[in-house]
Design an enzyme around this catalytic site. Structure first.
Site, PDB file in Angstrom:
ATOM      1  N   SER A 270      44.694  46.331  86.067  1.00 28.41           N
ATOM      2  CA  SER A 270      44.576  46.742  87.475  1.00 28.41           C
ATOM      3  C   SER A 270      43.109  46.882  87.844  1.00 28.41           C
ATOM      4  O   SER A 270      42.277  47.221  87.002  1.00 28.41           O
ATOM      5  CB  SER A 270      45.268  48.089  87.709  1.00 28.41           C
ATOM      6  OG  SER A 270      44.562  49.135  87.076  1.00 28.41           O
ATOM      7  N   ASP A 271      42.801  46.609  89.101  1.00 29.06           N
ATOM      8  CA  ASP A 271      41.481  46.982  89.579  1.00 29.06           C
ATOM      9  C   ASP A 271      41.408  48.509  89.480  1.00 29.06           C
ATOM     10  O   ASP A 271      42.434  49.189  89.360  1.00 29.06           O
ATOM     11  CB  ASP A 271      41.267  46.501  91.027  1.00 29.06           C
ATOM     12  CG  ASP A 271      39.778  46.343  91.347  1.00 29.06           C
ATOM     13  OD1 ASP A 271      38.944  46.979  90.658  1.00 29.06           O
ATOM     14  OD2 ASP A 271      39.448  45.591  92.286  1.00 29.06           O
ATOM     15  N   TRP A 272      40.201  49.040  89.486  1.00 33.21           N
ATOM     16  CA  TRP A 272      40.015  50.475  89.214  1.00 33.21           C
ATOM     17  C   TRP A 272      40.702  51.333  90.289  1.00 33.21           C
ATOM     18  O   TRP A 272      40.308  51.302  91.457  1.00 33.21           O
ATOM     19  CB  TRP A 272      38.515  50.770  89.119  1.00 33.21           C
ATOM     20  CG  TRP A 272      37.949  50.641  87.722  1.00 33.21           C
ATOM     21  CD1 TRP A 272      37.197  51.575  87.072  1.00 33.21           C
ATOM     22  CD2 TRP A 272      38.076  49.549  86.803  1.00 33.21           C
ATOM     23  NE1 TRP A 272      36.874  51.126  85.806  1.00 33.21           N
ATOM     24  CE2 TRP A 272      37.397  49.893  85.613  1.00 33.21           C
ATOM     25  CE3 TRP A 272      38.740  48.310  86.838  1.00 33.21           C
ATOM     26  CZ2 TRP A 272      37.331  49.052  84.493  1.00 33.21           C
ATOM     27  CZ3 TRP A 272      38.679  47.471  85.725  1.00 33.21           C
ATOM     28  CH2 TRP A 272      37.975  47.861  84.583  1.00 33.21           C
ATOM     29  N   ALA A 274      43.783  50.828  91.319  1.00 34.10           N
ATOM     30  CA  ALA A 274      44.708  50.033  92.138  1.00 34.10           C
ATOM     31  C   ALA A 274      46.149  50.208  91.672  1.00 34.10           C
ATOM     32  O   ALA A 274      47.049  49.566  92.194  1.00 34.10           O
ATOM     33  CB  ALA A 274      44.323  48.557  92.098  1.00 34.10           C
TER      34      ALA A 274
END
Ligand SMILES: *[C@@H]1O[C@H](CO)[C@@H](O)[C@H](O)[C@H]1NC(C)=O
Ligand SMILES: *[C@@H]1O[C@H](CO)[C@@H](O)[C@H](O)[C@H]1NC(C)=O
Ligand SMILES: *[C@@H]1O[C@H](CO)[C@@H](O)[C@H](O)[C@H]1NC(C)=O
Ligand SMILES: *[C@@H]1O[C@H](CO)[C@@H](O)[C@H](O)[C@H]1NC(C)=O
Ligand SMILES: *[C@@H]1O[C@H](CO)[C@@H](O)[C@H](O)[C@H]1NC(C)=O
Ligand SMILES: *[C@@H]1O[C@H](CO)[C@@H](O)[C@H](O)[C@H]1NC(C)=O
Ligand SMILES: *[C@@H]1O[C@H](CO)[C@@H](O)[C@H](O)[C@H]1NC(C)=O
Length: 784
Positions: A270-272, A274
């Site tokens: 995941s993006d940070w 997200a």
């Protein structure tokens, strides 16, 4: 990723076991099958808590002071993973190179340079002890000219971006470093890219990119398919929603499209911050949460919550095993288990200083130690690529290359060193950037601290001094715009005016103009100086209302070229190298010509679901949009760029089918591999044209191949033409070369939404070769 502006980041002081690593030379990757077997064996020895540990990250701590980490499992000799931004250098570090940004890389149209940059990047990450590079980026692609992160990726054409993704992944991973191809998918605007909370507590959800299936496949997914085909270790799901559900919880795009259709064997991270749920994301296909155990918000969804979900049967053990195995496969595949440098001990101190400044209480956690200098001789390649990604848009009256001129002026706040120092700290809350100083990279998590920077001023002054010339200067744009030039005497023979447009993660550009009174600065400089050469540093599309000014004799679009920016440019100005860059996007005459606007809702937004971006234009972005709107003339089109010489192309274009007449559908019996059906990647046609250097200097022709699929056998929404090949060839004066373009099955197909498959349409396909999307020199039709 997002990085906190202060206060909430907790760096754990808990010392992790320091494990000595040997910096072995990376060996060629194992096959996916071999690596998968090793990973399965490894995972079979883990407890549930250890498996969860592999898929739950944390911000840097102890001896793994990286922006994302996976904790070690000492009893099995696993040292953990260090993940670092990405994508144009080791972020938040010292002793590293600032490489050219993605948009510059795309502007080279040069596969070798793309690969070599990747390799050098990978070497620096490896030497810093970073197992994982958070890049390359093919999202955003640039649906919106104002997109704050467009410069990190390779532009709005999927074929060009796909090649750049493939070469970057191959190069970086050849150094033994994992790539995370990002941001998957439809992450086209920064505005409301993440959810927000109103004062009354209502959560307003993030923007939803609503993309139809065909557009997804032929445009936004295309470069990710190249990345998977090239062996990317990981894919990062983005902040935004897709068709109403968060990217990291969207089983359609994660499980069905990425893991099943494209047969992606690595892990999805995941993006940070997200990740917004536990079982919904795990079951949809998310394999690793970042940053995990210590999110900025204090909330995370894997870790203990995942253990509970497993215990309650809401996530199966089979799925957890799959998640853990996927995380370990690239580690074994790239040989990171057989010796990997430990993280640079300076990383912790830098992370704290960079984020909080000196004197922060957190500083005591990490003593300041000199950084490992990992730059090697990379400055040479950066200088070469910076020049190769510089696009000559205008050149009249023999303005360039410079020859015997001796009297120069350097104008504009983009020419000297940044007065605020080595790093563009601006992040998210301001898209303006610093007033004084050259721009060689954008802002946000993708920026890189400068250990060295050669500004245009420095390089030009050195050159002018070496030829015994005279250099005047004026950097204050207000003073230039004002037009009195009280400090300038005599009028220089050559006025080099530097313009810039800043862009950063976290916020979209306010407009697509050059900043700091740029237009007035050009006009007043041109009034003073009939030989005004404008050099631009931009994140991509930027308006040039002054382009046709009679006294603007040359325009060079230098993008964000990285730390050798001044040297790269001086090489082009004085003709040491020729400007071989070509635009990887279109420059419109007006902002309104470019295509779909950003979604920007007036406050107050009260409907949690109000942020919707309907990609109704389908594939018609950038040149496809201009092609589809007859009469809409760009200022400079996609693929355009001048050289110091000139080229001719033979009118004949030869198409040869490989292996006889083509079946419309791929041969499924050939099986599936990373990238999807193997047969989609087989060469089905070869196009040949001849090109000649008809000018007076050696130079690089950038040949481009476009195709038009038949109108009556493809569904509505088929672009007028699409790029499907390019070659950069160096030619001596009068030299003629035969240039071949290999077309893969996917290149001649469209995505059939009914049967969910790629189809080569019946009827005549038109092949067109030329020097830009609007400069076609040879064409022919073939019914396949
Ligand atoms: C995160 O939490 C899990 C379980 O709660 C633990 O096993 C893992 O080691 C933690 N990860 C880090 C990086 O601290
Ligand atoms: C986003 O939504 C999550 C719930 O899914 C919430 O915990 C978080 O605080 C929200 N973030 C912001 C910035 O509003
Ligand atoms: C999104 O919705 C569109 C329109 O209904 C559909 O064509 C497409 O397949 C959907 N995509 C995903 C990934 O669900
Ligand atoms: C510079 O060279 C050009 C030809 O290349 C010539 O026409 C011109 O006179 C020269 N200028 C000076 C100042 O020597
Ligand atoms: C330059 O631009 C600023 C705003 O960006 C404006 O306030 C200022 O008046 C301009 N200066 C001139 C000389 O036009
Ligand atoms: C171009 O330069 C000439 C000579 O200096 C000047 O007379 C003219 O006004 C300039 N044109 C513009 C558009 O600035
Ligand atoms: C290219 O030039 C060669 C040699 O002159 C010629 O034989 C060939 O037919 C040309 N090919 C094309 C596609 O024009």
């Amino acid at each position: 990723m997002r990085f906190p502006k202060g206060g909430s980041l907790i760096l754990f002081a808990t010392a992790l076991q320091y494990i000595l690593a040997v910096d072995a030379i990376p060996r060629p990757p194992l096959s996916w099958a071999e690596a998968s077997e090793k990973a399965s064996t490894f995972v079979s020895q883990l407890t549930t808590v250890e498996k969860v540990g592999l898929v739950t990250g944390a911000y840097g701590s102890g001896l793994l002071p990286c922006v994302g980490t996976i904790a070690p499992i000492e009893r099995l000799g696993f040292d953990g993973l260090c993940l670092s931004d990405g994508p144009a250098g080791v972020a938040r570090s010292d002793g590293v190179s600032v490489f050219a940004s993605g948009i510059t890389v795309a502007a080279t149209w040069d596969r070798r340079l793309m690969y070599e940059r990747g390799l050098a990047l990978g070497q620096e990450f490896r030497a810093k002890g970073s197992h994982v590079l958070l890049g390359p980026s093919a999202g955003p692609m640039g649906r919106h000219a104002r997109g704050g992160r467009n410069w990190e990726g390779f532009g709005p054409d999927p074929y060009l971006a796909g090649v750049a993704m493939s070469e970057s992944v191959s190069g970086i991973q050849a150094a033994g470093v994992q790539t995370v191809s990002k941001h998957y998918i439809g992450n086209e605007q920064e505005t409301q890219r993440v959810n927000s909370t109103r004062d009354d507590g209502t959560i307003i959800e993030a923007i939803s990119a609503n993309i139809d299936d065909r557009t997804l496949h032929e445009l936004y997914l295309w470069p990710f398919a190249n990345a998977v085909h090239a062996g990317t270790s990981s894919v990062m799901c983005g902040y935004n929603r897709v068709n109403g559900s968060y990217s990291c919880a969207n089983s359609e795009i994660l499980r069905k499209v990425l893991k099943e259709e494209l047969a992606f064997p690595g892990y999805i991270v995941s993006d940070w911050d997200a990740t917004h749920s536990t079982e919904d994301t795990a079951n949809a296909g998310l394999d690793m949460e970042m940053p995990g155990n210590s999110t900025v918000s204090g909330t995370y969804y894997f870790g203990d919550s995942l253990i509970q979900a497993i215990n309650a049967g809401r996530v199966s053990m089979v799925r957890l095993d799959d998640m853990a195995r996927r995380v370990m496969v690239p580690y074994f595949r790239l040989g990171q288990d057989v010796g990997f440098p430990t993280p640079d001990p300076s990383s912790g101190a830098l992370l704290v200083t960079y984020t909080y400044g000196r004197g922060s209480p957190l500083s005591s956690l990490y003593p300041e130690v000199p950084a490992r200098d990992v730059r090697g001789n990379h400055a040479r390649g950066i200088r070469e690529l910076g020049a190769a990604g510089t696009v000559l848009l205008k050149n009249v009256n023999g303005a360039l290359p410079l020859t015997n001129e001796t009297s120069f002026a350097v104008f504009g706040n983009d020419a000297p060193d940044p007065t605020l120092g080595s790093v563009y700290l601006v992040y998210g809350d301001d898209a303006v950037g610093n007033e004084m100083g050259t721009l060689d990279i954008g802002g946000g998590s993708g920026t890189v601290r400068h250990t060295n920077l050669v500004s245009p001023l420095e390089a030009i002054r050195k050159k002018v001094t070496s030829i015994g010339g005279r250099l005047q200067w004026l950097f204050d744009n207000k003073e230039i715009a004002d037009g009195r030039f009280r400090s300038i005497y005599p009028v220089p023979q050559v006025c080099l005016l530097f313009l810039k447009a800043f862009a950063t993660e976290g916020i979209d550009r306010a407009d697509i103009d050059f900043q700091w009174n740029a237009t007035m600065a050009v006009e007043s400089t041109a009034e003073l100086c009939p030989n005004t050469i404008v050099v631009t540093h931009s994140p991509g599309v930027a308006l040039m209302p002054w382009a046709e000014n009679e006294n603007v004799t040359a325009i060079l679009a230098a993008h964000y070229p990285g730390e050798e920016t001044g040297n790269s440019l001086a090489d082009v100005l004085w003709g040491v190298v020729e400007p071989s860059g070509r635009l990887p996007y279109t420059i419109p005459r007006a902002a309104s010509h470019y295509g779909p606007p950003l979604v920007e809702l007036p406050e107050p937004v009260t409907d949690p679901n109000a942020w919707q971006a309907d990609f109704v234009e389908g594939q018609m972005i950038d040149y496809r949009h201009f092609d589809a709107n007859v009469g809409l003339e760009p200022l400079y089109e996609f693929g355009f760029g001048l050289s110091y010489t000139s080229f001719e192309m033979g009118q004949a274009l030869h198409v040869e089918l490989v292996g006889g007449p083509l079946e419309p559908v791929a041969d499924h019996s050939k099986g599936t591999a990373p990238g999807g059906l193997i047969d989609l990647w087989s060469t089905v046609a070869v196009v040949t044209v001849n090109v000649t250097n008809s000018g007076h200097r050696k130079g690089s022709a950038v040949l481009q191949l476009y195709i038009s699929l038949p109108e009556d056998t493809t569904p509505a929404g088929t672009p007028v033409k699409v790029l499907r090949g390019f070659e950069k060839v160096v030619l001596k004066v009068d030299e003629t070369r035969k240039v071949k373009f290999k077309l893969l099955r996917r290149d001649l197909s469209y995505w059939d939404v009914v049967n969910k498959q790629w189809i080569i349409p019946k009827g005549p396909i038109r092949f067109m070769a030329g020097f830009s999307s609007r400069d076609i020199r040879a064409s022919s039709e073939l019914t396949v």
